[in-house]
Write a protein that holds these residues in place. Structure first.
Motif, PDB file in Angstrom:
ATOM      1  N   ALA A   1      62.615 -65.643  38.702  1.00  0.00           N
ATOM      2  CA  ALA A   1      62.709 -66.446  37.491  1.00  0.00           C
ATOM      3  C   ALA A   1      62.907 -65.626  36.226  1.00  0.00           C
ATOM      4  O   ALA A   1      63.456 -66.132  35.248  1.00  0.00           O
ATOM      5  CB  ALA A   1      61.439 -67.289  37.337  1.00  0.00           C
ATOM      6  N   MET A   2      62.479 -64.371  36.237  1.00  0.00           N
ATOM      7  CA  MET A   2      62.422 -63.609  34.997  1.00  0.00           C
ATOM      8  C   MET A   2      63.497 -62.536  34.860  1.00  0.00           C
ATOM      9  O   MET A   2      63.732 -62.030  33.776  1.00  0.00           O
ATOM     10  CB  MET A   2      61.037 -62.951  34.856  1.00  0.00           C
ATOM     11  CG  MET A   2      59.862 -63.921  34.960  1.00  0.00           C
ATOM     12  SD  MET A   2      59.950 -65.341  33.851  1.00  0.00           S
ATOM     13  CE  MET A   2      59.703 -64.567  32.278  1.00  0.00           C
ATOM     14  N   ALA A   3      64.174 -62.172  35.950  1.00  0.00           N
ATOM     15  CA  ALA A   3      65.166 -61.088  35.907  1.00  0.00           C
ATOM     16  C   ALA A   3      66.565 -61.622  35.603  1.00  0.00           C
ATOM     17  O   ALA A   3      66.917 -62.741  35.980  1.00  0.00           O
ATOM     18  CB  ALA A   3      65.183 -60.334  37.233  1.00  0.00           C
ATOM     19  N   ASP A   4      67.338 -60.779  34.947  1.00  0.00           N
ATOM     20  CA  ASP A   4      68.745 -61.104  34.726  1.00  0.00           C
ATOM     21  C   ASP A   4      69.541 -60.659  35.954  1.00  0.00           C
ATOM     22  O   ASP A   4      68.970 -60.200  36.946  1.00  0.00           O
ATOM     23  CB  ASP A   4      69.254 -60.466  33.423  1.00  0.00           C
ATOM     24  CG  ASP A   4      69.203 -58.944  33.418  1.00  0.00           C
ATOM     25  OD1 ASP A   4      69.113 -58.313  34.498  1.00  0.00           O
ATOM     26  OD2 ASP A   4      69.268 -58.358  32.318  1.00  0.00           O
ATOM     27  N   THR A   5      70.851 -60.770  35.887  1.00  0.00           N
ATOM     28  CA  THR A   5      71.682 -60.438  37.049  1.00  0.00           C
ATOM     29  C   THR A   5      71.641 -58.953  37.408  1.00  0.00           C
ATOM     30  O   THR A   5      71.975 -58.579  38.527  1.00  0.00           O
ATOM     31  CB  THR A   5      73.151 -60.866  36.810  1.00  0.00           C
ATOM     32  OG1 THR A   5      73.627 -60.239  35.611  1.00  0.00           O
ATOM     33  CG2 THR A   5      73.274 -62.372  36.700  1.00  0.00           C
ATOM     34  N   ASP A   6      71.208 -58.098  36.471  1.00  0.00           N
ATOM     35  CA  ASP A   6      71.088 -56.665  36.738  1.00  0.00           C
ATOM     36  C   ASP A   6      69.692 -56.277  37.227  1.00  0.00           C
ATOM     37  O   ASP A   6      69.423 -55.096  37.459  1.00  0.00           O
ATOM     38  CB  ASP A   6      71.427 -55.857  35.484  1.00  0.00           C
ATOM     39  CG  ASP A   6      72.881 -56.010  35.073  1.00  0.00           C
ATOM     40  OD1 ASP A   6      73.755 -56.081  35.972  1.00  0.00           O
ATOM     41  OD2 ASP A   6      73.149 -56.057  33.861  1.00  0.00           O
ATOM     42  N   GLY A   7      68.793 -57.253  37.355  1.00  0.00           N
ATOM     43  CA  GLY A   7      67.445 -56.973  37.831  1.00  0.00           C
ATOM     44  C   GLY A   7      66.476 -56.535  36.752  1.00  0.00           C
ATOM     45  O   GLY A   7      65.376 -56.078  37.045  1.00  0.00           O
ATOM     46  N   ASN A   8      66.871 -56.665  35.496  1.00  0.00           N
ATOM     47  CA  ASN A   8      65.991 -56.331  34.368  1.00  0.00           C
ATOM     48  C   ASN A   8      65.363 -57.616  33.830  1.00  0.00           C
ATOM     49  O   ASN A   8      65.884 -58.707  34.070  1.00  0.00           O
ATOM     50  CB  ASN A   8      66.791 -55.664  33.254  1.00  0.00           C
ATOM     51  CG  ASN A   8      67.442 -54.385  33.718  1.00  0.00           C
ATOM     52  OD1 ASN A   8      66.791 -53.507  34.260  1.00  0.00           O
ATOM     53  ND2 ASN A   8      68.751 -54.287  33.533  1.00  0.00           N
ATOM     54  N   LEU A   9      64.287 -57.466  33.079  1.00  0.00           N
ATOM     55  CA  LEU A   9      63.713 -58.628  32.420  1.00  0.00           C
ATOM     56  C   LEU A   9      64.796 -59.252  31.545  1.00  0.00           C
ATOM     57  O   LEU A   9      65.438 -58.566  30.750  1.00  0.00           O
ATOM     58  CB  LEU A   9      62.497 -58.218  31.584  1.00  0.00           C
ATOM     59  CG  LEU A   9      61.796 -59.327  30.795  1.00  0.00           C
ATOM     60  CD1 LEU A   9      61.303 -60.446  31.706  1.00  0.00           C
ATOM     61  CD2 LEU A   9      60.630 -58.738  29.996  1.00  0.00           C
TER      62      LEU A   9
END
Length: 176
Positions: free
Chosen positions: A141-149
């Motif tokens: 739910a919290m990560a963007d497509t790059d796996g970062n917050l």
């Protein structure tokens, strides 16, 4: 949730700034923003919740090399919670959320690298399964497509959630 003033329909919130699992295990007196000084286990024992959602560790893991101690305390904490609350209480272990990529460049938060946090979360997931708890992967739910917050959910420090967006996404994910 206390810090973000999220209404969870009467849920008991044991929210404290900067704690790790050792605070629960060692029965450390913590300061709750509304209730004052308290021992977490005493509050939980007195209220006997049906469900406990656990999210802690980000502040404990700011330095590299702390994960073994963190996971050992986390295991002890789950055992202590189970002994205190009994088998009828459902324990939910929330993953440590992702952070923004620039956080790892800050010397005071060098341990908060998303690759490291994913490894720790894999250990938390295994620990939750071993201890009969549910694991909730906040990265979904919290990560963007790059796996970062997700930048929309990140406070200025790149670690914590923004009030109004990040906290809402977190709460909505837990509700679903």
């Amino acid at each position: 949730f206390t810090e973000y003033n999220i209404n969870l329909s009467g849920a008991l919130i044991c929210g404290y700034v900067g704690i790790g699992p050792e605070a629960v295990v060692n029965r450390t007196t913590m300061n709750h923003a509304q209730r004052g000084s308290e021992v977490i286990l005493d509050v939980l024992a007195a209220n006997q919740p049906k469900k406990v959602y656990i999210l802690l560790g980000t502040n404990t893991l700011t330095a590299a090399g702390t994960e073994d101690k963190f996971l050992a305390y986390y295991s002890q904490m789950l055992d202590t919670l189970r002994q205190t609350l009994g088998d009828s209480t459902i324990l939910y272990v929330e993953s440590i959320p992702p952070v923004r990529p620039e956080v790892k460049d800050d010397a005071s938060h060098a341990g908060l690298d998303n690759t490291r946090l994913k490894t720790i979360n894999a250990s938390l997931a295994a620990l939750a399964e071993q201890k009969g708890c549910y694991y909730i992967d906040l990265w979904e739910a919290m990560a963007d497509t790059d796996g970062n917050l997700n930048a929309d959910y990140a406070a200025a420090d790149g670690i914590h959630f923004t009030a109004g967006k990040g906290d809402t996404a977190w709460g909505d994910y837990l509700r679903s």
